[in-house]
Design a protein around this motif. Structure first.
Motif, PDB file in Angstrom:
ATOM      1  N   ASN A 157       0.836  -1.502  -0.652  1.00  0.00           N
ATOM      2  CA  ASN A 157       0.049   0.017  -0.010  1.00  0.00           C
ATOM      3  C   ASN A 157       0.890   1.728  -0.240  1.00  0.00           C
ATOM      4  OD1 ASN A 157      -1.464  -1.744   2.209  1.00  0.00           O
ATOM      5  ND2 ASN A 157      -2.302  -2.150   0.830  1.00  0.00           N
ATOM      6  N   LEU A 158       0.667   2.748   0.133  1.00  0.00           N
ATOM      7  CA  LEU A 158       0.710   3.766  -0.549  1.00  0.00           C
ATOM      8  C   LEU A 158       0.506   4.612   0.868  1.00  0.00           C
ATOM      9  CD1 LEU A 158       0.923   4.272  -4.222  1.00  0.00           C
ATOM     10  CD2 LEU A 158       2.990   3.285  -2.920  1.00  0.00           C
ATOM     11  N   SER A 159       1.051   5.604   1.061  1.00  0.00           N
ATOM     12  CA  SER A 159       0.775   6.447   2.130  1.00  0.00           C
ATOM     13  C   SER A 159       1.623   7.468   2.099  1.00  0.00           C
ATOM     14  CB  SER A 159       1.159   5.544   3.574  1.00  0.00           C
ATOM     15  OG  SER A 159       0.492   7.044   4.291  1.00  0.00           O
ATOM     16  N   VAL A 160       0.926   8.938   2.383  1.00  0.00           N
ATOM     17  CA  VAL A 160       1.893   9.743   2.201  1.00  0.00           C
ATOM     18  C   VAL A 160       1.157  10.869   3.349  1.00  0.00           C
ATOM     19  CG1 VAL A 160       0.170  11.463   0.588  1.00  0.00           C
ATOM     20  CG2 VAL A 160       2.326  12.462   1.138  1.00  0.00           C
ATOM     21  N   GLN A 161       2.156  11.606   4.208  1.00  0.00           N
ATOM     22  CA  GLN A 161       1.853  12.407   5.474  1.00  0.00           C
ATOM     23  C   GLN A 161       2.391  13.101   5.579  1.00  0.00           C
ATOM     24  OE1 GLN A 161       2.937   9.207   8.259  1.00  0.00           O
ATOM     25  NE2 GLN A 161       4.668  10.186   8.957  1.00  0.00           N
ATOM     26  N   THR A 162       2.048  14.568   7.007  1.00  0.00           N
ATOM     27  CA  THR A 162       3.188  15.607   7.002  1.00  0.00           C
ATOM     28  C   THR A 162       3.106  16.145   8.121  1.00  0.00           C
ATOM     29  OG1 THR A 162       3.531  18.012   6.736  1.00  0.00           O
ATOM     30  CG2 THR A 162       1.009  16.743   6.071  1.00  0.00           C
ATOM     31  N   ASP A 215      -3.959   7.204   3.264  1.00  0.00           N
ATOM     32  CA  ASP A 215      -3.517   6.058   3.620  1.00  0.00           C
ATOM     33  C   ASP A 215      -4.024   5.176   2.953  1.00  0.00           C
ATOM     34  OD1 ASP A 215      -1.784   6.484   5.624  1.00  0.00           O
ATOM     35  OD2 ASP A 215      -2.489   5.707   6.621  1.00  0.00           O
ATOM     36  N   SER A 216      -3.296   4.558   1.242  1.00  0.00           N
ATOM     37  CA  SER A 216      -4.008   4.114   1.053  1.00  0.00           C
ATOM     38  C   SER A 216      -4.336   2.091   0.954  1.00  0.00           C
ATOM     39  CB  SER A 216      -4.543   4.058  -0.511  1.00  0.00           C
ATOM     40  OG  SER A 216      -4.435   3.241  -2.108  1.00  0.00           O
ATOM     41  N   TYR A 217      -5.450   1.553   1.411  1.00  0.00           N
ATOM     42  CA  TYR A 217      -5.390  -0.062   1.386  1.00  0.00           C
ATOM     43  C   TYR A 217      -6.847  -0.398   0.264  1.00  0.00           C
ATOM     44  CZ  TYR A 217      -3.474   1.846   6.117  1.00  0.00           C
ATOM     45  OH  TYR A 217      -2.491   1.519   6.847  1.00  0.00           O
ATOM     46  N   GLY A 218      -6.259  -1.235  -0.252  1.00  0.00           N
ATOM     47  CA  GLY A 218      -6.895  -0.891  -1.803  1.00  0.00           C
ATOM     48  C   GLY A 218      -8.211  -0.081  -2.271  1.00  0.00           C
ATOM     49  N   SER A 219      -8.830  -0.678  -2.192  1.00  0.00           N
ATOM     50  CA  SER A 219     -10.130   0.581  -2.592  1.00  0.00           C
ATOM     51  C   SER A 219     -10.639   1.670  -1.575  1.00  0.00           C
ATOM     52  CB  SER A 219     -11.409  -0.306  -3.170  1.00  0.00           C
ATOM     53  OG  SER A 219     -11.764  -1.283  -1.552  1.00  0.00           O
ATOM     54  N   THR A 220      -9.452   1.440   0.267  1.00  0.00           N
ATOM     55  CA  THR A 220     -10.133   2.373   0.920  1.00  0.00           C
ATOM     56  C   THR A 220      -9.351   3.200   0.836  1.00  0.00           C
ATOM     57  OG1 THR A 220     -11.285   0.483   2.073  1.00  0.00           O
ATOM     58  CG2 THR A 220     -10.699   2.172   2.995  1.00  0.00           C
ATOM     59  N   ILE A 221      -9.635   4.533   1.518  1.00  0.00           N
ATOM     60  CA  ILE A 221      -8.554   6.055   1.603  1.00  0.00           C
ATOM     61  C   ILE A 221      -9.317   5.945   2.823  1.00  0.00           C
ATOM     62  CG2 ILE A 221      -8.145   7.793   0.999  1.00  0.00           C
ATOM     63  CD1 ILE A 221      -7.280   5.811  -0.985  1.00  0.00           C
ATOM     64  N   ASN A 229     -12.499   9.010   7.192  1.00  0.00           N
ATOM     65  CA  ASN A 229     -13.544   8.356   5.798  1.00  0.00           C
ATOM     66  C   ASN A 229     -13.351   9.427   5.013  1.00  0.00           C
ATOM     67  OD1 ASN A 229     -15.718   8.877   7.648  1.00  0.00           O
ATOM     68  ND2 ASN A 229     -16.430   7.155   7.161  1.00  0.00           N
ATOM     69  N   TRP A 230     -13.068  10.455   5.309  1.00  0.00           N
ATOM     70  CA  TRP A 230     -12.945  11.968   4.641  1.00  0.00           C
ATOM     71  C   TRP A 230     -13.240  11.353   3.163  1.00  0.00           C
ATOM     72  CZ3 TRP A 230     -11.043  16.466   8.556  1.00  0.00           C
ATOM     73  CH2 TRP A 230     -12.114  16.383   9.587  1.00  0.00           C
ATOM     74  N   LEU A 231     -12.339  11.496   2.850  1.00  0.00           N
ATOM     75  CA  LEU A 231     -11.668  11.101   1.807  1.00  0.00           C
ATOM     76  C   LEU A 231     -11.918   9.869   0.808  1.00  0.00           C
ATOM     77  CD1 LEU A 231      -7.680  12.857   1.359  1.00  0.00           C
ATOM     78  CD2 LEU A 231     -10.028  14.035   1.448  1.00  0.00           C
ATOM     79  N   ASN A 232     -13.069   8.905   1.442  1.00  0.00           N
ATOM     80  CA  ASN A 232     -13.444   7.484   0.660  1.00  0.00           C
ATOM     81  C   ASN A 232     -14.473   7.753   0.457  1.00  0.00           C
ATOM     82  OD1 ASN A 232     -12.493   4.505   0.872  1.00  0.00           O
ATOM     83  ND2 ASN A 232     -14.754   4.250   1.951  1.00  0.00           N
ATOM     84  N   GLU A 233     -14.298   6.692  -0.390  1.00  0.00           N
ATOM     85  CA  GLU A 233     -16.573   6.991  -1.468  1.00  0.00           C
ATOM     86  C   GLU A 233     -16.550   5.488  -1.658  1.00  0.00           C
ATOM     87  OE1 GLU A 233     -18.359   8.965  -3.114  1.00  0.00           O
ATOM     88  OE2 GLU A 233     -17.120  10.698  -2.085  1.00  0.00           O
ATOM     89  N   ASP A 234     -17.704   5.256  -0.751  1.00  0.00           N
ATOM     90  CA  ASP A 234     -18.678   3.742  -0.253  1.00  0.00           C
ATOM     91  C   ASP A 234     -18.990   3.442  -1.375  1.00  0.00           C
ATOM     92  OD1 ASP A 234     -17.027   3.066   1.798  1.00  0.00           O
ATOM     93  OD2 ASP A 234     -18.352   4.474   2.860  1.00  0.00           O
ATOM     94  N   ASN A 235     -19.429   2.096  -2.213  1.00  0.00           N
ATOM     95  CA  ASN A 235     -20.335   1.321  -3.182  1.00  0.00           C
ATOM     96  C   ASN A 235     -21.343   2.073  -2.140  1.00  0.00           C
ATOM     97  OD1 ASN A 235     -18.262   1.789  -5.392  1.00  0.00           O
ATOM     98  ND2 ASN A 235     -17.783  -0.869  -4.626  1.00  0.00           N
ATOM     99  N   THR A 236     -22.668   1.523  -3.049  1.00  0.00           N
ATOM    100  CA  THR A 236     -23.748   1.734  -3.176  1.00  0.00           C
ATOM    101  C   THR A 236     -24.069   0.298  -1.486  1.00  0.00           C
ATOM    102  OG1 THR A 236     -24.840   2.530  -4.651  1.00  0.00           O
ATOM    103  CG2 THR A 236     -26.344   1.400  -2.901  1.00  0.00           C
TER     104      THR A 236
END
Length: 213
Positions: free
Chosen positions: A74-79, A98-104, A137-144
């Protein structure tokens, strides 16, 4: 009397900006601001537990937990933004994505950076760090029908700070990240409806590369 009061008040107000400016200069001179921005690679093997909390319908039946194990990158960026409490210790706030597959997930953490060892002035530094907080989960978009919720995030690390001539430093850190997330799925039609819950505890080895300003 009223005129005297106004004159005194105007004098105090004219003095305050210069005093505040001097105080802020003194504070920043004693406690310099620091920014550390890093990109991370997260390595791990995750075991996800799925369990169904309840089932409602004409034919209710329990569900046994199921497990799935996979290798992950997985990939991540932080400050990290904060102030040096003393020449060796900085304290501040760490914000990441943080990116965990389809979850941000977006963790907000209290962070500390501590110089553990420096053999000579201006030389490389052995650096320890710890970030602990909670992910949103502010940046995450969930499926229906799906709902994602963040959780506790902990990230200790140790590494090197390599000073440059312009006052900045290169950073390389190795550490461990623990991240909890809760997932809920709702399904149903005119005849039945059920909700399934999944708890994921992401455990990752972390390699971070970045720069300090």
């Amino acid at each position: 009397m009223k005129k005297s009061f106004i004159i005194i008040l105007m004098g105090v107000m004219s003095f305050l900006p210069s005093w505040a400016q001097e105080e802020s200069k003194g504070f920043f001179k004693k406690h310099p601001f620091v920014n550390m921005t890093e990109f991370s690679l997260l390595f791990g093997r995750g075991k996800f537990e799925n369990f169904y909390s309840f089932y409602r319908g004409y034919y209710p039946q329990p569900y046994e937990p199921t497990y799935q194990v996979k290798n992950h990158l997985n990939l991540s960026v932080q400050t990290f933004n904060g102030f040096y409490l003393n020449p060796k210790t900085a304290f501040g706030l760490t914000v990441g994505v943080d990116s965990y597959g389809s979850t941000i997930l977006m963790p907000f953490s209290a962070g500390v950076r501590r110089t553990l060892l420096q053999k000579k002035q201006g030389g490389s530094i052995l650096l320890g760090s710890l970030d602990a907080g909670y992910s949103t989960n502010w940046l995450n978009e969930d499926n229906t029908g799906f709902h994602t919720k963040g959780g506790i995030s902990i990230n200790p690390a140790i590494g090197y700070k390599l000073p440059m001539r312009n006052g900045s430093s290169w950073l390389i850190n190795f550490g461990y990240r623990f991240q909890r997330a809760d997932y809920t799925q709702e399904r149903g039609d005119d005849y039945y409806w059920y909700e399934s819950n999944e708890v994921r505890k992401y455990k990752r080895v972390v390699i971070r590369f970045g720069i300090e300003f």
